[in-house]
Design an enzyme around this catalytic site. Structure first.
Site, mmCIF file in Angstrom:
data_model
loop_
_atom_site.group_PDB
_atom_site.id
_atom_site.type_symbol
_atom_site.label_atom_id
_atom_site.label_comp_id
_atom_site.label_asym_id
_atom_site.label_seq_id
_atom_site.Cartn_x
_atom_site.Cartn_y
_atom_site.Cartn_z
ATOM 1 N N GLU A 265 67.559 -10.874 59.498
ATOM 2 C CA GLU A 265 68.496 -11.646 58.666
ATOM 3 C C GLU A 265 69.764 -10.871 58.313
ATOM 4 O OE1 GLU A 265 66.900 -11.017 54.132
ATOM 5 O OE2 GLU A 265 66.078 -12.692 55.264
ATOM 6 N N ARG B 242 78.782 -1.658 63.289
ATOM 7 C CA ARG B 242 78.075 -0.460 62.848
ATOM 8 C C ARG B 242 78.823 0.130 61.662
ATOM 9 N NH1 ARG B 242 72.958 -0.699 64.267
ATOM 10 N NH2 ARG B 242 72.605 -0.690 66.505
ATOM 11 N N GLU C 158 62.346 -6.099 70.188
ATOM 12 C CA GLU C 158 63.800 -5.973 70.070
ATOM 13 C C GLU C 158 64.520 -6.729 71.178
ATOM 14 O OE1 GLU C 158 65.635 -4.864 67.633
ATOM 15 O OE2 GLU C 158 63.990 -4.075 66.432
ATOM 16 N N SER D 99 69.882 13.796 67.707
ATOM 17 C CA SER D 99 70.664 14.862 67.044
ATOM 18 C C SER D 99 69.722 15.925 66.497
ATOM 19 C CB SER D 99 71.495 14.278 65.900
ATOM 20 O OG SER D 99 72.388 13.315 66.384
ATOM 21 N N ARG E 72 68.022 24.295 55.491
ATOM 22 C CA ARG E 72 68.192 23.308 56.555
ATOM 23 C C ARG E 72 68.199 21.918 55.931
ATOM 24 N NH1 ARG E 72 69.901 27.095 59.008
ATOM 25 N NH2 ARG E 72 68.781 28.230 60.630
#
Length: 184
Positions: free
Chosen positions: A140, A64, A92, A113, A37
């Protein structure tokens, strides 16, 4: 015993980075055979569904690298060691949007996932927002653009794939269901 449990025989850590680690486990299957795995270990993350007083959903657009493109997302980030998810959510929200909130509610947590990663994302709803004068600002190495859109505009972004990550699609669906519930 856990149903269909796979017992770890050995673990070989291949990579340990700043955010994730990668390991290969040899496991014994429920039928006694063995298999491998490949697993990614992640500290977990949060995301924040936040709407302004005029009912605009707060989003950020950012590049991204894994996708080689910019996408639009709800504010989100990874948990720091020892940090509670609600603290991460407030941090955040401030860093990525310049907003704070007077009310923060945990809605749900989900694995992104589970076939190969243990990342658990905690979804929060921020209400009673206010603009922070000297907000912390993004990290940054993080470049984001703030967007404030209607629910209908967000749904259109899902259809044209400006929004197509699971956490943000979940947020848009959650808000639509919340709207429908109010109107019944």
């Amino acid at each position: 015993m856990k149903k269909f449990e796979e017992k770890t025989i050995t673990t070989n850590e291949l990579f340990k980075g700043k955010i994730i680690s990668l390991q290969v486990d040899d496991v014994e299957l429920p039928n006694g055979k063995t298999s491998k795995r490949e697993l990614i270990k992640h500290p977990g993350a949060v995301c924040v569904i936040a709407k302004t007083d005029d009912q605009k959903l707060i989003l950020v657009e950012q590049y991204r690298k894994a996708l080689e493109r910019s996408i639009v997302e709800i504010p989100a980030g990874k948990l720091e060691p020892g940090e509670l998810p609600e603290v991460t959510a407030e941090r955040e929200l401030e860093e990525e949007t310049g907003y704070g909130c007077r009310s923060l509610t945990h809605l749900i947590s989900f694995y992104t996932s589970p076939g190969f990663a243990d990342e658990l994302v905690h979804v929060y709803k921020a209400e009673d927002l206010y603009k922070i004068e000297d907000a912390e600002g993004p990290d940054e190495d993080e470049f984001v653009e703030l967007l404030e859109v209607t629910l209908e505009e967000a749904e259109e972004m899902v259809l044209n794939q400006r929004i197509f990550d699971a956490k943000t699609a979940y947020a848009v669906q959650y808000l639509r269901l919340e709207e429908m519930k109010k109107n019944t």
